[in-house]
Design an enzyme around this catalytic site. Structure first.
Site, PDB file in Angstrom:
ATOM      1  N   GLU A  26       0.875  -1.257   0.150  1.00 36.81           N
ATOM      2  CA  GLU A  26      -0.104  -0.120   0.002  1.00 36.81           C
ATOM      3  C   GLU A  26       1.110   1.496  -0.150  1.00 36.81           C
ATOM      4  OE1 GLU A  26      -1.005   1.657   3.697  1.00 36.81           O
ATOM      5  OE2 GLU A  26      -1.091  -0.244   4.445  1.00 36.81           O
ATOM      6  N   LYS A  88      -5.412  10.386   0.722  1.00 35.07           N
ATOM      7  CA  LYS A  88      -5.283   9.701   1.079  1.00 35.07           C
ATOM      8  C   LYS A  88      -6.897   8.658   0.879  1.00 35.07           C
ATOM      9  CE  LYS A  88      -6.771   7.425   5.663  1.00 35.07           C
ATOM     10  NZ  LYS A  88      -7.365   7.731   6.868  1.00 35.07           N
ATOM     11  N   VAL A 108      -5.297   0.459   2.867  1.00 31.70           N
ATOM     12  CA  VAL A 108      -5.425  -1.142   2.875  1.00 31.70           C
ATOM     13  C   VAL A 108      -6.335  -1.559   1.900  1.00 31.70           C
ATOM     14  CG1 VAL A 108      -6.560  -3.198   4.356  1.00 31.70           C
ATOM     15  CG2 VAL A 108      -3.856  -1.996   4.852  1.00 31.70           C
ATOM     16  N   ASP A 140     -16.716   4.895  13.787  1.00 31.75           N
ATOM     17  CA  ASP A 140     -15.414   5.382  13.384  1.00 31.75           C
ATOM     18  C   ASP A 140     -15.138   3.680  13.414  1.00 31.75           C
ATOM     19  OD1 ASP A 140     -13.326   5.719  11.974  1.00 31.75           O
ATOM     20  OD2 ASP A 140     -12.625   6.870  13.168  1.00 31.75           O
ATOM     21  N   SER A 142     -13.350   1.750  10.250  1.00 29.51           N
ATOM     22  CA  SER A 142     -11.997   1.629   8.872  1.00 29.51           C
ATOM     23  C   SER A 142     -13.144   0.408   7.639  1.00 29.51           C
ATOM     24  CB  SER A 142     -11.277   1.680   9.200  1.00 29.51           C
ATOM     25  OG  SER A 142     -10.580   1.264   7.728  1.00 29.51           O
ATOM     26  N   ALA A 143     -13.022   1.792   6.510  1.00 30.95           N
ATOM     27  CA  ALA A 143     -13.369   1.081   5.138  1.00 30.95           C
ATOM     28  C   ALA A 143     -12.471  -0.584   5.295  1.00 30.95           C
ATOM     29  CB  ALA A 143     -12.864   2.013   4.623  1.00 30.95           C
ATOM     30  N   ASP A 144     -11.371  -0.797   5.989  1.00 23.48           N
ATOM     31  CA  ASP A 144     -10.800  -1.336   5.707  1.00 23.48           C
ATOM     32  C   ASP A 144     -11.612  -2.705   6.020  1.00 23.48           C
ATOM     33  OD1 ASP A 144      -8.441  -0.040   4.728  1.00 23.48           O
ATOM     34  OD2 ASP A 144      -6.924  -0.106   6.308  1.00 23.48           O
ATOM     35  N   LYS A 161      -3.104  -1.407  15.443  1.00 22.44           N
ATOM     36  CA  LYS A 161      -1.950  -0.515  16.552  1.00 22.44           C
ATOM     37  C   LYS A 161      -3.732  -0.985  17.667  1.00 22.44           C
ATOM     38  CE  LYS A 161       0.906   2.038  15.052  1.00 22.44           C
ATOM     39  NZ  LYS A 161       0.776   1.884  13.354  1.00 22.44           N
TER      40      LYS A 161
HETATM   41  N1  PSU Z   1      -2.355   1.281  10.499  1.00 20.55           N
HETATM   42  C1  PSU Z   1      -0.923   1.802  10.781  1.00 20.55           C
HETATM   43  N2  PSU Z   1      -0.901   1.960   9.623  1.00 20.55           N
HETATM   44  C2  PSU Z   1      -1.285   2.962   8.382  1.00 20.55           C
HETATM   45  C3  PSU Z   1      -2.095   2.943   8.700  1.00 20.55           C
HETATM   46  C4  PSU Z   1      -3.265   1.573   9.868  1.00 20.55           C
HETATM   47  O1  PSU Z   1      -0.462   0.430  12.398  1.00 20.55           O
HETATM   48  O2  PSU Z   1      -0.464   3.061   7.693  1.00 20.55           O
HETATM   49  C5  PSU Z   1      -2.928   3.473   7.530  1.00 20.55           C
HETATM   50  C6  PSU Z   1      -3.427   2.098   6.809  1.00 20.55           C
HETATM   51  O3  PSU Z   1      -3.187   2.528   4.937  1.00 20.55           O
HETATM   52  C7  PSU Z   1      -5.093   1.735   6.830  1.00 20.55           C
HETATM   53  C8  PSU Z   1      -5.429   2.524   7.393  1.00 20.55           C
HETATM   54  O4  PSU Z   1      -5.643   1.319   5.200  1.00 20.55           O
HETATM   55  O5  PSU Z   1      -4.311   3.463   7.717  1.00 20.55           O
HETATM   56  C9  PSU Z   1      -6.691   2.904   7.726  1.00 20.55           C
HETATM   57  O6  PSU Z   1      -7.516   3.944   7.575  1.00 20.55           O
HETATM   58  P1  PSU Z   1      -8.877   4.546   8.274  1.00 20.55           P
HETATM   59  O7  PSU Z   1      -8.935   4.516   9.919  1.00 20.55           O
HETATM   60  O8  PSU Z   1      -9.091   6.141   8.179  1.00 20.55           O
HETATM   61  O9  PSU Z   1     -10.232   3.442   7.687  1.00 20.55           O
HETATM   62 MN    MN Z   2     -12.245   6.039  10.474  1.00 18.64          MN
END
Ligand code: PSU
Ligand code: MN
Length: 304
Positions: A26, A88, A108, A140, A142-144, A161
């Site tokens: 990524e 992003k 991701v 909140d 994540s869309a992941d 994390k």
């Molecule tokens: N967690 C990490 N390092 C990162 C990310 C998450 O330890 O770089 C990044 C990844 O690209 C992940 C994104 O897909 O943050 C998730 O963001 P969000 O919570 O806004 O979906």
């Molecule tokens: Mn989010």
């Protein structure tokens, strides 16, 4: 149809055509996940680690509106230098960045989408997004996680994390039918530490065993991804209290400053990095390399 938008690097396309192993990487981790210049150094080292295992790396991003599967060094450097000035990009953002001919660093979720378009089955990174702490109030998530529910790519990571609520993240994945495999572990790794109080679904000991399960899943059209959780190597793991304190502080600051939405994860990552000095960054880099090597071995086993 896809060719209208998608550029697969020739080396990557050739490997895929010849059933040679390819590992997706990524780019949000480069632009939003680590500070410059170590982000660029790391991205290049990760590619090299994959090559050393006999696989071809494909770092994924959007460059001037083109979906890129496989970046050259100059493109990686550009994303790393631009940092948070680059968009992003998660699933919802892809068409808008493409239509506006802009650059985008793929999360991701978006990396899984582009990898699947190209036919890449294995993707290595640091940590996945998940259910944030306090999501009961903020929603909140994540869309992941939703992408893992739908898109056929295995994501090798060091868990998540603890800026996230690991228990709720596990529950969400369970509801969505996303298996969490522990590579040589029974415990869900918590990124900087090898263990958490949470379990995984299936412990597997070898890349071959993981590849077998992936083949079975997709051969039966059981769509969706798999989380392969690979603990950080012992020598690079951090003291739990140091990292817990930094995360608590970062979360309080985020709340006070009203940080929300897509800014939330990058803010927390940057603050945790600053609060722990170079130590957490060194650990972060080592675990990504470790995941890249495992990803390459799984991809190789999948091709056999
Ligand atoms: N967690 C990490 N390092 C990162 C990310 C998450 O330890 O770089 C990044 C990844 O690209 C992940 C994104 O897909 O943050 C998730 O963001 P969000 O919570 O806004 O979906
Ligand atoms: Mn989010």
């Amino acid at each position: 149809m896809l060719e209208k938008y998608l550029d697969i690097q020739p080396e990557v396309a050739e490997a895929l055509a010849n059933n040679q192993p390819v590992v997706a990487l990524e780019s949000t981790i480069i632009s939003h996940g680590m500070p410059y210049p170590r982000n660029v150094e790391t991205a290049l080292l990760v590619e090299q680690a994959i090559r050393e295992q006999g696989a071809i790396p494909a770092t994924i991003a959007i460059i001037e509106g083109r979906l890129k599967v496989g970046l050259d060094e100059a493109q990686i450097r550009h994303l790393g230098q631009a940092g948070q000035a680059v968009a992003k990009v998660s699933r919802r953002d892809i068409p808008f960045i493409v239509a506006a001919r802009k650059d985008g660093a793929t999360t991701v979720a978006a990396t899984m989408i582009l990898a699947a378009m190209a036919g890449i089955k294995v993707f290595a990174t640091g940590g996945i997004g998940g259910v944030h702490r306090g999501a009961q109030e903020t929603f909140d998530i994540s869309a992941d996680l939703q992408e893992l529910a739908n898109t056929d790519v295995a994501v090798v990571c060091a868990g998540a994390k603890s800026i996230l609520d690991l228990g709720l993240t596990r529950e969400y994945l369970e509801t969505q039918g996303v298996p969490v495999v522990g590579y040589q572990t029974d415990s869900l790794p918590a990124f900087y530490t090898r263990e958490s109080e949470h379990s995984i679904d299936y412990r597997l000991e070898t890349p071959e065993a993981i590849a077998e399960a992936l083949k079975a899943k997709w051969a039966m059209d059981l769509k969706g991804g798999v989380v392969v959780a690979n603990p950080i190597p012992e020598e690079y793991a951090m003291a739990p209290q140091v990292i817990t304190d930094a995360i608590e502080t970062a979360l309080k600051e985020a709340e006070k400053q009203g940080i929300a939405g897509k800014a939330s994860t990058p803010f927390l990552l940057a603050r945790v990095c600053e609060l722990t000095g170079g130590n957490s960054l060194d650990s972060n880099i080592q675990l990504v390399l470790n995941n890249a090597r495992l990803g390459a071995r799984i991809a190789a086993a999948y091709c056999r």
